[in-house]
Motif scaffolding. Sequence first.
Motif, mmCIF file in Angstrom:
data_model
loop_
_atom_site.group_PDB
_atom_site.id
_atom_site.type_symbol
_atom_site.label_atom_id
_atom_site.label_comp_id
_atom_site.label_asym_id
_atom_site.label_seq_id
_atom_site.Cartn_x
_atom_site.Cartn_y
_atom_site.Cartn_z
ATOM 1 N N LEU A 16 0.872 -1.167 0.000
ATOM 2 C CA LEU A 16 0.000 0.000 0.000
ATOM 3 C C LEU A 16 0.911 1.219 0.000
ATOM 4 C CD1 LEU A 16 -2.677 -1.200 2.566
ATOM 5 C CD2 LEU A 16 -3.096 -0.719 0.153
ATOM 6 N N ASP A 17 1.067 1.804 -1.173
ATOM 7 C CA ASP A 17 2.109 2.809 -1.396
ATOM 8 C C ASP A 17 1.673 4.182 -0.885
ATOM 9 O OD1 ASP A 17 4.147 4.393 -2.295
ATOM 10 O OD2 ASP A 17 3.966 3.816 -4.413
ATOM 11 N N GLU A 32 -3.802 8.395 -1.812
ATOM 12 C CA GLU A 32 -3.570 7.777 -0.510
ATOM 13 C C GLU A 32 -4.019 8.673 0.638
ATOM 14 O OE1 GLU A 32 -2.248 4.904 2.350
ATOM 15 O OE2 GLU A 32 -3.150 4.924 0.350
ATOM 16 N N ARG A 33 -3.808 9.972 0.524
ATOM 17 C CA ARG A 33 -4.249 10.860 1.604
ATOM 18 C C ARG A 33 -5.763 10.765 1.784
ATOM 19 N NH1 ARG A 33 -2.417 15.458 4.451
ATOM 20 N NH2 ARG A 33 -4.065 15.937 5.957
ATOM 21 N N LEU A 34 -6.506 10.735 0.698
ATOM 22 C CA LEU A 34 -7.961 10.610 0.783
ATOM 23 C C LEU A 34 -8.341 9.265 1.400
ATOM 24 C CD1 LEU A 34 -10.819 11.615 0.200
ATOM 25 C CD2 LEU A 34 -10.583 10.678 -2.123
ATOM 26 N N ARG A 35 -7.643 8.206 1.014
ATOM 27 C CA ARG A 35 -7.938 6.881 1.577
ATOM 28 C C ARG A 35 -7.745 6.901 3.091
ATOM 29 N NH1 ARG A 35 -6.050 1.594 2.533
ATOM 30 N NH2 ARG A 35 -3.967 2.430 2.862
ATOM 31 N N LEU A 36 -6.662 7.522 3.556
ATOM 32 C CA LEU A 36 -6.413 7.623 5.000
ATOM 33 C C LEU A 36 -7.471 8.481 5.687
ATOM 34 C CD1 LEU A 36 -2.528 8.077 5.040
ATOM 35 C CD2 LEU A 36 -3.844 5.986 5.454
ATOM 36 N N LEU A 67 6.255 10.032 6.894
ATOM 37 C CA LEU A 67 5.544 11.170 7.481
ATOM 38 C C LEU A 67 4.918 12.106 6.443
ATOM 39 C CD1 LEU A 67 8.130 12.145 10.248
ATOM 40 C CD2 LEU A 67 5.984 10.914 10.571
ATOM 41 N N ARG A 68 4.891 11.705 5.172
ATOM 42 C CA ARG A 68 4.490 12.660 4.127
ATOM 43 C C ARG A 68 3.047 13.138 4.283
ATOM 44 N NH1 ARG A 68 5.518 9.524 -1.206
ATOM 45 N NH2 ARG A 68 6.908 8.327 0.173
ATOM 46 N N HIS A 69 2.172 12.325 4.882
ATOM 47 C CA HIS A 69 0.767 12.728 5.000
ATOM 48 C C HIS A 69 0.441 13.342 6.360
ATOM 49 C CE1 HIS A 69 -0.094 10.851 1.193
ATOM 50 N NE2 HIS A 69 0.359 9.688 1.614
ATOM 51 N N GLU A 92 -8.841 0.279 -5.342
ATOM 52 C CA GLU A 92 -8.174 1.029 -6.403
ATOM 53 C C GLU A 92 -6.655 1.030 -6.206
ATOM 54 O OE1 GLU A 92 -9.475 2.007 -9.059
ATOM 55 O OE2 GLU A 92 -11.569 2.627 -8.751
ATOM 56 N N GLN A 93 -6.214 1.185 -4.963
ATOM 57 C CA GLN A 93 -4.772 1.151 -4.679
ATOM 58 C C GLN A 93 -4.162 -0.168 -5.129
ATOM 59 O OE1 GLN A 93 -1.698 1.655 -3.420
ATOM 60 N NE2 GLN A 93 -1.757 2.905 -1.567
ATOM 61 N N LEU A 94 -4.882 -1.260 -4.877
ATOM 62 C CA LEU A 94 -4.344 -2.603 -5.134
ATOM 63 C C LEU A 94 -4.732 -3.143 -6.514
ATOM 64 C CD1 LEU A 94 -4.941 -4.185 -1.615
ATOM 65 C CD2 LEU A 94 -2.751 -3.484 -2.593
#
Length: 268
Positions: free
Chosen positions: A14-15, A21-25, A81-83, A223-225
């Motif tokens: 999960l990249d 990814e920010r929206l998924r989190l 820590l990017r998000h 979608e990520q996978l």
Amino acid sequence: MEAAPRDNNGSLALDPAWEHERLRLEMLAAMTDPATVEILDACAPDHPREIVEIGAGAGTVARHLARRHPGARVWATDIDLRHLDGGGLPNLVPLRHDAAVDPAPVRGVDLIHCRSVLIFLDDPQAVLGRLAGWLAPGGCIVVEELAGFPPYDPTTVVGGALDAVSRVLSRDAGADPQWVRDLMVDPPQPLVRHGLTDCGAQMRVYPFRPGSAASEFSRLTLEQLRPRLLGRGHLTAAQFEAAVSRLRDDDLAEPSSSVLSVWGHRPR
């Protein structure tokens, strides 16, 4: 927050660099944070001084803890820590940190929280023991894991897709569903084995509704996978698109997302 699970070749399953990814989190946080903060507020010792949030992700739980306990230092740790958004809170300290190998950020931690982290580690029981050892007397740890409840039915459109996600994360990234089953014992035996007391557990179930955080989180995870699910034959393109469509548009009676929360305290 989820850990960033790596597959057997060392690449991220999960990249965190994925464009959504920010929206998924954020969808994960919207689904689970209300119950999480309720548990943390109930379990936190009086006047904590040191708090550690492991796998802080976008920082929603860390920000709550920093606001709730302004006299405490909140260590928002993650391997990436990017998000992370610290919200400008002066008592929130970002820290790039791997709980499986790095030493405790500070001695005598009063409250530790991690969500969807330990399940992706090679030996979650050993890491739990490390974390329990970081606690000050009277300190509390809260561990949360995502789980399919009831177990995903592979004969349904969405159940089959989410079952495929579970297989990918299990076979490619080492996620161990047995870890969640072990935590479901009352009291949670993994915590008891490390000498923790006043242990408890809670399961929250989040039905899939159009536009809900639960549906959007699962859709975005699919979608990520997508490359792994299609490229390795776990799903056909038609099966994938049907599942995404149902999660986006339909009110589903099953399956559902759930979160298991367990907690325990170090004796004084």
